[in-house]
Design a protein around this motif. Structure first.
Motif, mmCIF file in Angstrom:
data_model
loop_
_atom_site.group_PDB
_atom_site.id
_atom_site.type_symbol
_atom_site.label_atom_id
_atom_site.label_comp_id
_atom_site.label_asym_id
_atom_site.label_seq_id
_atom_site.Cartn_x
_atom_site.Cartn_y
_atom_site.Cartn_z
ATOM 1 N N ALA A 108 -5.248 1.937 -39.047
ATOM 2 C CA ALA A 108 -4.877 1.955 -37.633
ATOM 3 C C ALA A 108 -5.908 2.708 -36.803
ATOM 4 N N ILE A 109 -6.440 3.798 -37.342
ATOM 5 C CA ILE A 109 -7.482 4.553 -36.641
ATOM 6 C C ILE A 109 -8.712 3.673 -36.452
ATOM 7 N N ARG A 110 -9.051 2.889 -37.481
ATOM 8 C CA ARG A 110 -10.208 2.004 -37.356
ATOM 9 C C ARG A 110 -9.958 0.944 -36.286
ATOM 10 N N ALA A 111 -8.727 0.415 -36.241
ATOM 11 C CA ALA A 111 -8.416 -0.622 -35.263
ATOM 12 C C ALA A 111 -8.536 -0.107 -33.838
ATOM 13 N N ILE A 112 -8.237 1.185 -33.655
ATOM 14 C CA ILE A 112 -8.346 1.772 -32.315
ATOM 15 C C ILE A 112 -9.805 1.835 -31.889
ATOM 16 N N GLY A 113 -10.683 2.072 -32.881
ATOM 17 C CA GLY A 113 -12.113 2.117 -32.563
ATOM 18 C C GLY A 113 -12.825 3.182 -33.349
ATOM 19 N N SER A 114 -14.080 2.922 -33.720
ATOM 20 C CA SER A 114 -14.885 3.881 -34.473
ATOM 21 C C SER A 114 -15.974 4.445 -33.590
ATOM 22 N N SER A 115 -16.750 5.369 -34.157
ATOM 23 C CA SER A 115 -17.791 6.035 -33.375
ATOM 24 C C SER A 115 -19.132 5.316 -33.458
ATOM 25 N N GLY A 116 -19.168 4.202 -34.215
ATOM 26 C CA GLY A 116 -20.416 3.459 -34.330
ATOM 27 C C GLY A 116 -21.419 4.090 -35.252
ATOM 28 N N GLY A 117 -20.985 4.892 -36.236
ATOM 29 C CA GLY A 117 -21.899 5.519 -37.177
ATOM 30 C C GLY A 117 -22.331 4.557 -38.263
ATOM 31 N N GLU A 118 -23.029 5.107 -39.283
ATOM 32 C CA GLU A 118 -23.513 4.289 -40.387
ATOM 33 C C GLU A 118 -22.551 4.354 -41.565
ATOM 34 N N GLY A 119 -22.574 3.284 -42.374
ATOM 35 C CA GLY A 119 -21.781 3.265 -43.592
ATOM 36 C C GLY A 119 -20.311 3.491 -43.332
ATOM 37 N N PHE A 120 -19.731 4.444 -44.096
ATOM 38 C CA PHE A 120 -18.312 4.729 -43.952
ATOM 39 C C PHE A 120 -17.973 5.271 -42.563
ATOM 40 N N TYR A 121 -18.942 5.935 -41.938
ATOM 41 C CA TYR A 121 -18.693 6.514 -40.619
ATOM 42 C C TYR A 121 -18.555 5.442 -39.541
ATOM 43 N N ALA A 122 -18.931 4.196 -39.859
ATOM 44 C CA ALA A 122 -18.685 3.106 -38.930
ATOM 45 C C ALA A 122 -17.201 2.759 -38.883
ATOM 46 N N THR B 249 -19.828 -4.645 -48.760
ATOM 47 C CA THR B 249 -19.187 -5.932 -48.531
ATOM 48 C C THR B 249 -18.149 -5.818 -47.425
ATOM 49 N N ALA B 250 -17.531 -6.943 -47.100
ATOM 50 C CA ALA B 250 -16.500 -6.974 -46.059
ATOM 51 C C ALA B 250 -15.229 -6.257 -46.493
ATOM 52 N N MET B 251 -15.109 -5.958 -47.792
ATOM 53 C CA MET B 251 -13.927 -5.263 -48.299
ATOM 54 C C MET B 251 -13.979 -3.765 -48.056
ATOM 55 N N MET B 252 -15.137 -3.256 -47.620
ATOM 56 C CA MET B 252 -15.323 -1.821 -47.495
ATOM 57 C C MET B 252 -14.267 -1.125 -46.639
ATOM 58 N N PRO B 253 -13.921 -1.593 -45.424
ATOM 59 C CA PRO B 253 -12.940 -0.872 -44.612
ATOM 60 C C PRO B 253 -11.590 -0.707 -45.305
ATOM 61 N N ALA B 254 -11.113 -1.772 -45.950
ATOM 62 C CA ALA B 254 -9.823 -1.690 -46.631
ATOM 63 C C ALA B 254 -9.901 -0.749 -47.833
ATOM 64 N N LEU B 255 -10.994 -0.852 -48.603
ATOM 65 C CA LEU B 255 -11.172 0.029 -49.764
ATOM 66 C C LEU B 255 -11.292 1.486 -49.348
ATOM 67 N N LEU B 256 -11.995 1.734 -48.243
ATOM 68 C CA LEU B 256 -12.135 3.104 -47.749
ATOM 69 C C LEU B 256 -10.776 3.669 -47.347
ATOM 70 N N ALA B 257 -9.965 2.861 -46.679
ATOM 71 C CA ALA B 257 -8.630 3.318 -46.263
ATOM 72 C C ALA B 257 -7.772 3.653 -47.477
ATOM 73 N N ILE B 258 -7.837 2.807 -48.509
ATOM 74 C CA ILE B 258 -7.047 3.048 -49.719
ATOM 75 C C ILE B 258 -7.536 4.302 -50.439
#
Length: 359
Positions: free
Chosen positions: A118-132, A309-318
């Motif tokens: 949910a935090i990601r859906a609100i918006g990120s800071s535009g960083g690199e890697g996981f910080y995106a 990969t495109a799975m990164m955001p979901a894997l990071l959240a888990i």
């Protein structure tokens, strides 16, 4: 403390004190045989010295069907679990985890993972890697309290334990001796060079000792990885993501492998062991904690392997959800037993030092 558990453990300890057949088995028996009578604090100390290797049970001539009906590993395991619950702060959370550990851990992992998404859906800071996906500042704001508050809770719990067992002012020699025993985990071998009988009464094995070492050193490597990355970030301005040959990656990957393999094998070993020689009320919580810790390692490895990969955001959240769950539950799970065992070993080192001074 539940008085009936203390009374039963005291009854069995008094019989063991008269018999003395298991005198060299582990740290419990030299400490037990040093006393003529046992206070509630003495029983609590013995319980937290015990590593539930079960060697004394299989060697004992007074187990059922003998009228003494000794089962010292179970009696001490029940006192040990009860001591963690009574000394925990806040206390109700510890009792709840031991009875509903799997459900609580799973619900928190899913809930925290959904929160990070949910935090990601609100918006990120535009960083690199996981910080995106989640900014560095957001991670610090979430995980710093989640790490410090459980440590504060554990400090209160250990203070209560120290008072109960009559602990004295700690000297460096006591801490050194305790860390040496903890690092070798020699008490898991039941005093035998060939190991203990945890998973099979007819076969000696070092498997449980080695798996404990894999889990402990795996966790320490993961912790070192995070600590080094923090120093690199704030001290040297070297920001993530880091390359494979960097210390954070090398420590993190090796630690994750040890955690995953160690926890998976430990669950298998526990399934083979005799549950009647442990605390039945702690079984579900023990398995839930071991699986949670193993999942932290496994999800971290999965995140590394599929991080581009495109799975990164979901894997990071888990992964972050499992890590946050681990820290939040740390004072109320078997993770606390490492702190209590170390405190018990320090107290035992004080006892030995006092005997040497008196001699």
């Amino acid at each position: 403390m539940q008085t009936e558990l203390i009374h039963e453990a005291r009854r069995q300890a008094e019989i063991c004190n008269a018999c003395r057949y298991c005198e060299g088995y582990c740290s419990v028996f030299p400490s037990l045989h040093a006393e003529r009578a046992f206070s509630d604090g003495d029983i609590t100390q013995l319980a937290n010295l015990c590593h539930n290797c079960r060697g004394c049970y299989y060697a004992c001539q007074y187990t059922a069907p003998h009228e003494f009906d000794l089962n010292l590993p179970k009696a001490l395991a029940e006192v040990r679990r009860n001591s963690w619950e009574c000394f925990a702060w806040p206390q109700p959370l510890a009792r709840r985890f031991h009875t509903h550990g799997g459900t609580i851990a799973l619900a928190l992992v899913i809930g925290f993972a959904m929160l990070f998404l949910a935090i990601r859906a609100i918006g990120s800071s535009g960083g690199e890697g996981f910080y995106a996906v989640l900014s560095h500042n957001a991670m610090v704001a979430i995980f710093a309290p989640a790490f410090l508050l459980p440590l504060f809770s554990l400090a209160i719990s250990l203070r209560r334990y120290w008072v109960e067992v009559g602990g004295k002012p700690v000297q460096i020699a006591d801490v050194t001796a305790a860390f040496k025993r903890a690092g070798k985990m020699q008490d898991l071998a039941a005093g035998h060079a060939e190991g203990c009988n945890f998973e099979d009464e007819d076969r000696f094995s070092q498997a449980r000792r080695h798996l404990h070492q894999a889990i402990m050193y795996g966790f320490l490597l993961c912790f070192a990885s995070t600590s080094i990355a923090t120093v690199m970030h704030y001290g040297f301005g070297m920001h993530a993501p880091y390359g494979f040959w960097s210390l954070p990656k090398l420590f993190g990957i090796s630690g994750g492998v040890l955690l995953t393999v160690g926890c998976g094998a430990m669950v298998y070993l526990k399934q083979k062991s005799d549950r009647d020689l442990g605390d039945p009320m702690a079984w579900g919580g023990d398995i839930a904690f071991t699986l949670l810790l193993g999942f932290v390692g496994l999800s971290g490895l999965g995140l590394y392997a599929l991080g581009s990969t495109a799975m990164m955001p979901a894997l990071l959240a888990i992964h972050l959800g499992s890590v946050l769950t681990f820290f939040v539950l740390m004072p109320y799970t078997k993770m606390a037993h490492g702190f209590y065992r170390l405190a018990a070993l320090i107290r035992d080192a004080q006892r030995k030092r006092a005997l040497m001074s008196a001699g």
